[in-house]
Scaffold this motif. Structure first.
Motif, PDB file in Angstrom:
ATOM      1  N   ARG A   1     -10.607   5.541  -6.225  1.00 39.46           N
ATOM      2  CA  ARG A   1     -10.494   5.973  -4.833  1.00 39.46           C
ATOM      3  C   ARG A   1     -10.910   7.448  -4.692  1.00 39.46           C
ATOM      4  NH1 ARG A   1      -5.692   4.438  -3.571  1.00 39.46           N
ATOM      5  NH2 ARG A   1      -6.319   2.636  -2.376  1.00 39.46           N
ATOM      6  N   ARG A   2     -10.433   8.282  -5.616  1.00 41.07           N
ATOM      7  CA  ARG A   2     -10.823   9.701  -5.583  1.00 41.07           C
ATOM      8  C   ARG A   2     -12.335   9.861  -5.744  1.00 41.07           C
ATOM      9  NH1 ARG A   2      -6.212  10.132  -8.388  1.00 41.07           N
ATOM     10  NH2 ARG A   2      -7.255  10.168 -10.416  1.00 41.07           N
ATOM     11  N   LEU A   3     -12.896   9.133  -6.681  1.00 40.61           N
ATOM     12  CA  LEU A   3     -14.338   9.214  -6.925  1.00 40.61           C
ATOM     13  C   LEU A   3     -15.127   8.784  -5.686  1.00 40.61           C
ATOM     14  CD1 LEU A   3     -16.706   9.623  -8.905  1.00 40.61           C
ATOM     15  CD2 LEU A   3     -16.432   7.228  -9.553  1.00 40.61           C
TER      16      LEU A   3
ATOM     17  N   TRP B   1      -6.288   3.420 -12.461  1.00 42.05           N
ATOM     18  CA  TRP B   1      -7.682   3.015 -12.248  1.00 42.05           C
ATOM     19  C   TRP B   1      -8.013   3.016 -10.757  1.00 42.05           C
ATOM     20  CZ3 TRP B   1     -10.097  -0.997  -9.688  1.00 42.05           C
ATOM     21  CH2 TRP B   1     -11.446  -1.172  -9.959  1.00 42.05           C
ATOM     22  N   VAL B   2      -7.128   2.454  -9.960  1.00 42.95           N
ATOM     23  CA  VAL B   2      -7.346   2.417  -8.506  1.00 42.95           C
ATOM     24  C   VAL B   2      -7.404   3.836  -7.951  1.00 42.95           C
ATOM     25  CG1 VAL B   2      -6.312   1.772  -6.281  1.00 42.95           C
ATOM     26  CG2 VAL B   2      -6.385   0.109  -8.141  1.00 42.95           C
ATOM     27  N   GLY B   3      -6.468   4.674  -8.352  1.00 44.53           N
ATOM     28  CA  GLY B   3      -6.438   6.059  -7.868  1.00 44.53           C
ATOM     29  C   GLY B   3      -7.686   6.827  -8.257  1.00 44.53           C
TER      30      GLY B   3
ATOM     31  N   LEU C   1     -11.876  -1.765  -2.345  1.00 46.75           N
ATOM     32  CA  LEU C   1     -10.884  -1.244  -3.283  1.00 46.75           C
ATOM     33  C   LEU C   1      -9.473  -1.368  -2.700  1.00 46.75           C
ATOM     34  CD1 LEU C   1     -10.391   0.154  -6.012  1.00 46.75           C
ATOM     35  CD2 LEU C   1     -10.625   2.336  -4.805  1.00 46.75           C
ATOM     36  N   ALA C   2      -9.332  -1.099  -1.404  1.00 45.03           N
ATOM     37  CA  ALA C   2      -8.013  -1.219  -0.758  1.00 45.03           C
ATOM     38  C   ALA C   2      -7.537  -2.673  -0.800  1.00 45.03           C
ATOM     39  CB  ALA C   2      -8.084  -0.711   0.679  1.00 45.03           C
ATOM     40  N   LYS C   3      -8.453  -3.608  -0.553  1.00 48.51           N
ATOM     41  CA  LYS C   3      -8.077  -5.033  -0.622  1.00 48.51           C
ATOM     42  C   LYS C   3      -7.683  -5.416  -2.043  1.00 48.51           C
ATOM     43  CE  LYS C   3     -11.095  -6.461   3.140  1.00 48.51           C
ATOM     44  NZ  LYS C   3     -12.381  -7.095   3.464  1.00 48.51           N
TER      45      LYS C   3
END
Length: 137
Positions: A75-77, A70-72, A41-43
């Motif tokens: 990432r939280r999930l 969406w990314v946030g 996800l970071a990439k």
């Protein structure tokens, strides 16, 4: 307690330890999977940021904001799932440590009981030899 009793307990303790170790492996695998997903996800976020900086069409329809949300959210999930797995791992790891301690102690007790049994046998043999020697004299 006889050495045979202790050896039976040791077998049970080893079986429990093996079971605890077996419980630990799926949790470790799940942790690895989640960490990999977070890395991916970071990439993807980096690539997306570079793309969004140069694509005015996406920015004009606020696609960049949707992407960042969406990314946030993902990432939280993933972080919440990872936290749950780490908590489970801690509990299972403590159980594995406790079972290892029991195995270690029982191994020591079995070893000590065997040594004591050998020493007692040697003492009896020595007493018999002395008794025979005294009877012949």
């Amino acid at each position: 307690m006889t050495p045979n009793d202790l050896e039976s307990l040791l077998e049970i303790a080893r079986a429990r330890h093996d079971a605890a170790q077996a419980k630990l492996q799926p949790v470790i695998d799940e942790e690895r999977r989640l960490r990999k997903l977070l890395g991916d996800l970071a990439k993807d976020e980096e690539v997306g940021q570079l793309t969004l900086e140069h694509d005015m069409a996406i920015r004009s329809v606020r696609g960049d904001e949707a992407w960042l949300r969406w990314v946030g959210r993902n990432r939280r999930l993933l972080n919440m799932q990872l936290a749950s797995v780490l908590a489970r791992k801690e509990a299972v790891f403590r159980e594995a440590q406790a079972t290892f301690g029991r195995v270690d102690i029982l191994q020591t007790l079995v070893r000590d009981a065997r040594l004591k049994s050998v020493r007692n046998s040697q003492k009896r043999a020595m007493a018999q030899i002395l008794e025979l020697h005294l009877l012949r004299s």
